[in-house]
Design an enzyme around this catalytic site. Sequence first.
Site, PDB file in Angstrom:
ATOM      1  N   GLY A  63       0.876  -1.184  -0.228  1.00 59.74           N
ATOM      2  CA  GLY A  63       0.025  -0.439   0.086  1.00 59.74           C
ATOM      3  C   GLY A  63       0.679   1.354  -0.168  1.00 59.74           C
ATOM      4  O   GLY A  63       0.753   2.047  -0.981  1.00 59.74           O
ATOM      5  N   SER A 107      -2.407   9.338   8.766  1.00 61.04           N
ATOM      6  CA  SER A 107      -1.635   8.237   7.065  1.00 61.04           C
ATOM      7  C   SER A 107      -0.826   9.398   6.735  1.00 61.04           C
ATOM      8  O   SER A 107      -1.026   9.877   6.333  1.00 61.04           O
ATOM      9  CB  SER A 107      -3.348   7.787   6.388  1.00 61.04           C
ATOM     10  OG  SER A 107      -2.425   6.846   4.763  1.00 61.04           O
ATOM     11  N   ASP A 122       0.763  -0.903  12.981  1.00 54.70           N
ATOM     12  CA  ASP A 122       1.563  -2.196  12.588  1.00 54.70           C
ATOM     13  C   ASP A 122       1.261  -3.366  13.378  1.00 54.70           C
ATOM     14  O   ASP A 122       1.786  -4.319  12.920  1.00 54.70           O
ATOM     15  CB  ASP A 122       2.923  -2.036  11.680  1.00 54.70           C
ATOM     16  CG  ASP A 122       2.124  -1.221  10.493  1.00 54.70           C
ATOM     17  OD1 ASP A 122       1.263  -0.936   9.627  1.00 54.70           O
ATOM     18  OD2 ASP A 122       2.945  -0.414  10.009  1.00 54.70           O
ATOM     19  N   ARG A 132       1.783  -9.350   8.995  1.00 58.33           N
ATOM     20  CA  ARG A 132       2.220  -9.568  10.219  1.00 58.33           C
ATOM     21  C   ARG A 132       1.099 -10.721  10.996  1.00 58.33           C
ATOM     22  O   ARG A 132       1.789 -11.254  12.405  1.00 58.33           O
ATOM     23  CB  ARG A 132       1.336  -8.111  10.352  1.00 58.33           C
ATOM     24  CG  ARG A 132       2.971  -7.493   9.724  1.00 58.33           C
ATOM     25  CD  ARG A 132       2.822  -5.511  10.177  1.00 58.33           C
ATOM     26  NE  ARG A 132       3.427  -5.055   9.402  1.00 58.33           N
ATOM     27  CZ  ARG A 132       4.597  -4.282   9.578  1.00 58.33           C
ATOM     28  NH1 ARG A 132       5.596  -4.957  10.098  1.00 58.33           N
ATOM     29  NH2 ARG A 132       5.014  -3.783   8.713  1.00 58.33           N
TER      30      ARG A 132
HETATM   31  C1  S3P Z   1       3.547   3.906   6.549  1.00 59.63           C
HETATM   32  C2  S3P Z   1       2.275   3.863   7.700  1.00 59.63           C
HETATM   33  C3  S3P Z   1       1.346   3.104   7.189  1.00 59.63           C
HETATM   34  C4  S3P Z   1       1.524   1.995   8.071  1.00 59.63           C
HETATM   35  C5  S3P Z   1       1.663   1.343   7.295  1.00 59.63           C
HETATM   36  C6  S3P Z   1       3.579   1.710   6.257  1.00 59.63           C
HETATM   37  C7  S3P Z   1       3.662   4.075   5.570  1.00 59.63           C
HETATM   38  O1  S3P Z   1      -0.044   3.956   7.140  1.00 59.63           O
HETATM   39  O2  S3P Z   1       0.721   1.392   8.315  1.00 59.63           O
HETATM   40  O3  S3P Z   1       2.345  -0.327   6.831  1.00 59.63           O
HETATM   41  O4  S3P Z   1       4.966   3.598   5.062  1.00 59.63           O
HETATM   42  O5  S3P Z   1       3.998   5.289   5.211  1.00 59.63           O
HETATM   43  P1  S3P Z   1      -0.942   4.523   7.406  1.00 59.63           P
HETATM   44  O6  S3P Z   1      -0.687   5.214   5.700  1.00 59.63           O
HETATM   45  O7  S3P Z   1      -2.504   3.748   7.415  1.00 59.63           O
HETATM   46  O8  S3P Z   1      -0.738   5.763   7.951  1.00 59.63           O
END
Ligand code: S3P
Length: 428
Positions: A93, A166, A313, A385
């Site tokens: 993501g 986020s 996480d 995870r």
């Molecule tokens: C991340 C942000 C987090 C985290 C993801 C990695 C990042 O998500 O859960 O594993 O590298 O920016 P969010 O965008 O919900 O903060």
Amino acid sequence: MKWLEVKKADSFDFKCDKIASDKSISHRCAIFSLLSDRPSVVRNYLRAEDTLCTLEIVRRLGAAIEDRDGILKITPPEELSEPDDILDCGNSGTAMRLFCGFLSSIPGHFVLTGDKYLRRRPMRRVTEPLTHIGAHIDGREEGNLAPLCIRGERLRSFNYESQIASAQVKSAMILAALRAEDVSTYSEPELSRDHTERMLRGMGANIESWDTITIEPMIRPLEPLDITVPADPSSGFFFAVAAAIVPGSRVIIENVTLNPTRTEAYRVLQKMGARVDFEEKENRYEPIGDITVTYDGKLQAVEVSDRISWLIDELPALSIAMAVAEGESVVKNAAELRVKESDRISCVIDGLKACGIECSETEDGYRITGGEISPAQIDSCGDHRIAMSFAIAGLLGDMKIKDVECIDTSFPNFAQLLASLTEVKSWR
Ligand code: S3P
């Protein structure tokens, strides 16, 4: 289908400098190197599926990547090229959302896709605000689901108040703002992990963070990165929980980022009764040092309801600590768990129930009454995870975990390190 079996462990004393490198920082190293006009040098880049996908996308956009003795030299192209095929973000993501922000202003046509889990995750949180400032992005369900098609456009500056904390959304918007027409501002309900702000500031970008983040557009290329990626506290946390639940144990996790937006879960473990010591050793882009976690008696139940983005996480691993703590633990305000690599609320609860633990789901979290973990067979739900959390539970009662290939997305040497603590078997 790959399986992992973890046997009950005796006490251990484990000092480890081989925890996987930080995933968030590694993704950013690869992407941000494209903002300079000179080569970036990255030591200790995470060689896991997710971050190798990101590196491959950077290469497809025209960067030259040299790998000498494990040190990456990423030389950006004079002009980014329009790739002749789709760009695969794998399971990540972070990659998809950050590339959305980055590519929205690059001339050309780009298609971002990913594996079946990533193609189910919501992208509207980035595509909507980006579209609002002039980006051309489309995807299934009106721009919410990958594959996403992007046609780079000139972007307007913005004042955006995000409704969610986020780091991925924030980073996508900061990347867009660097190429927007004028100064932009971004705010979020609570601070999410701030690697993007720290790293870009280290590269010379004009980004100020108070309650609101102010981003000035780049007037020239940024300085290149010269960075050693620290160990990932989220990966280290599996071993932290291991030390906190196996009587008489201790783990020292070396050279890990001590950025407070990443160490909150360790503080919760401390609150639950484990001994946790932090030792800062250096500070370049981020504070870096060692974390020692020592078993200090039975853990006590805890309520976790704020600073959720600082430990999101780690919640699956923390649920294993909650499952053996005295009393009822509660997690609230964590609905975001439902849209991670899997629905982590139902996967955690299904797994714990299979281990004989009394627990239940709520809409935005769960309740777990501590007890004894019984041997069980667990489905990872294709989520790294979940797989690693239940592998740690196996240290207290033998555990067989199904579908563990996903561990390679973030921590390929996990089983090898776990084998220093107990007997571990793996088969297909
Ligand atoms: C991340 C942000 C987090 C985290 C993801 C990695 C990042 O998500 O859960 O594993 O590298 O920016 P969010 O965008 O919900 O903060």
